[in-house]
Design an enzyme around this catalytic site. Structure first.
Site, PDB file in Angstrom:
ATOM      1  N   SER A 117       0.909  -1.193  -0.027  1.00 21.69           N
ATOM      2  CA  SER A 117       0.029  -0.024  -0.007  1.00 21.69           C
ATOM      3  C   SER A 117       0.980   1.201   0.144  1.00 21.69           C
ATOM      4  O   SER A 117       1.578   1.431  -1.133  1.00 21.69           O
ATOM      5  CB  SER A 117      -0.877  -0.234   1.114  1.00 21.69           C
ATOM      6  OG  SER A 117      -1.862   0.864   1.139  1.00 21.69           O
ATOM      7  N   HIS A 149      -5.048  -0.989  -4.174  1.00 17.15           N
ATOM      8  CA  HIS A 149      -6.472  -1.429  -3.646  1.00 17.15           C
ATOM      9  C   HIS A 149      -7.505  -1.242  -4.916  1.00 17.15           C
ATOM     10  O   HIS A 149      -8.676  -1.133  -4.692  1.00 17.15           O
ATOM     11  CB  HIS A 149      -6.823  -0.768  -2.352  1.00 17.15           C
ATOM     12  CG  HIS A 149      -5.778  -0.708  -1.347  1.00 17.15           C
ATOM     13  ND1 HIS A 149      -5.387  -1.991  -0.706  1.00 17.15           N
ATOM     14  CD2 HIS A 149      -5.209   0.203  -0.726  1.00 17.15           C
ATOM     15  CE1 HIS A 149      -4.413  -1.513   0.317  1.00 17.15           C
ATOM     16  NE2 HIS A 149      -4.391  -0.096   0.151  1.00 17.15           N
TER      17      HIS A 149
END
Length: 265
Positions: free
Chosen positions: A134, A170
């Protein structure tokens, strides 16, 4: 030993839930360790949780996961102050630097304030594998999109720039990410690049993409390319990494980024 060349593993993954422990090192993190080519001793992994504010309860789960994986783990903290007197010495002693998710904007600001951006670039050139999930994947690129400023998704065009282009994360789990990232590429705020679904990682040798890997079947990466104000998404099918609960043979192969394209938007 160190990696054969400057290596970065940028992922949507890292620690996974354990069967009887809080966390285990997932296949993506394990792959980063394998790329460090450690022999004759336990691999050294330092975790950096700046993006999450250096929360101590997270460290406990990471240390437990490291112990189960046979890894010598440590942490670099900046809150309330650096926890090691010589950051450079510490980083150059590591095999892998793993950066966890959270606020990309806060991570970049704190790192630059302490000169960690320059030290990480030096460690990368020395063969220490840089990796993370991330925000810990976005940071290595020229730019990316983040929820650092609140519930919306914003473009950040001033990443560390060790890797070319932009990154989106994501892609399949946060419906706000894809349209915001595509819009930022379409209007020129961000450069062309890649996007990752959950459980997928990009492996770079130097600044060249050399592998696309995943810890689960059916997950994809996407190559993003701007043409005349629109963006084409091309699916990249990753190589599925073995898991400790499965056999150690590769179950699929990396397909170059030309398999399937979505209509420009």
């Amino acid at each position: 030993m160190t990696a054969a060349a400057p290596t970065i593993v940028a992922t949507c993954g890292g620690l996974n839930g354990g069967d009887w422990t809080d966390s285990v090192y997932g296949p993506l993190l394990q792959h980063a360790i394998e790329l460090a080519r450690v022999t004759g001793r336990a691999p050294r992994v330092t975790h950096i949780n700046t993006a999450g504010g250096d929360q101590r309860h997270i460290e406990g789960a990471e240390l437990e996961a490291a112990r189960l994986a046979g890894v010598e783990a440590s942490h670099v903290r900046f809150f309330p102050h650096p926890n090691t007197p010589d950051l450079r010495e510490h980083l150059l002693r590591q095999d892998v630097v793993w950066v966890s998710g959270g606020s990309l904007v806060n991570l970049l600001a704190v790192w630059r304030a302490h000169g960690l951006d320059r030290l990480l670039a030096e460690a990368w050139q020395a063969g220490v594998v840089l990796a993370g999930g991330s925000a810990g994947a976005l940071c290595w690129h020229e730019g990316g999109t983040t929820a650092s400023y609140g519930p919306g998704i914003s473009a950040v065009p001033d990443g560390l720039g060790l890797l070319p282009g932009s990154l989106g994360v994501h892609w399949d789990s946060d419906p706000k990410r894809r349209p915001a990232h595509l819009a930022a590429i379409a209007d020129g705020t961000l450069a062309d690049g890649y996007a990752l679904e959950e459980g997928v990682g990009l492996v770079y040798r130097g600044r060249e993409l050399v592998d696309v890997v995943a810890e689960r079947d059916g997950a994809s990466a996407w190559e993003l390319h701007r043409t005349d104000g629109s963006v084409t998404e091309t699916r990249v099918t990753p190589r599925v990494l073995p898991n400790e609960s499965t056999d150690r043979s590769d179950r699929s192969t990396f397909t170059p980024p030309n398999e399937e394209a979505r209509q420009p938007r």
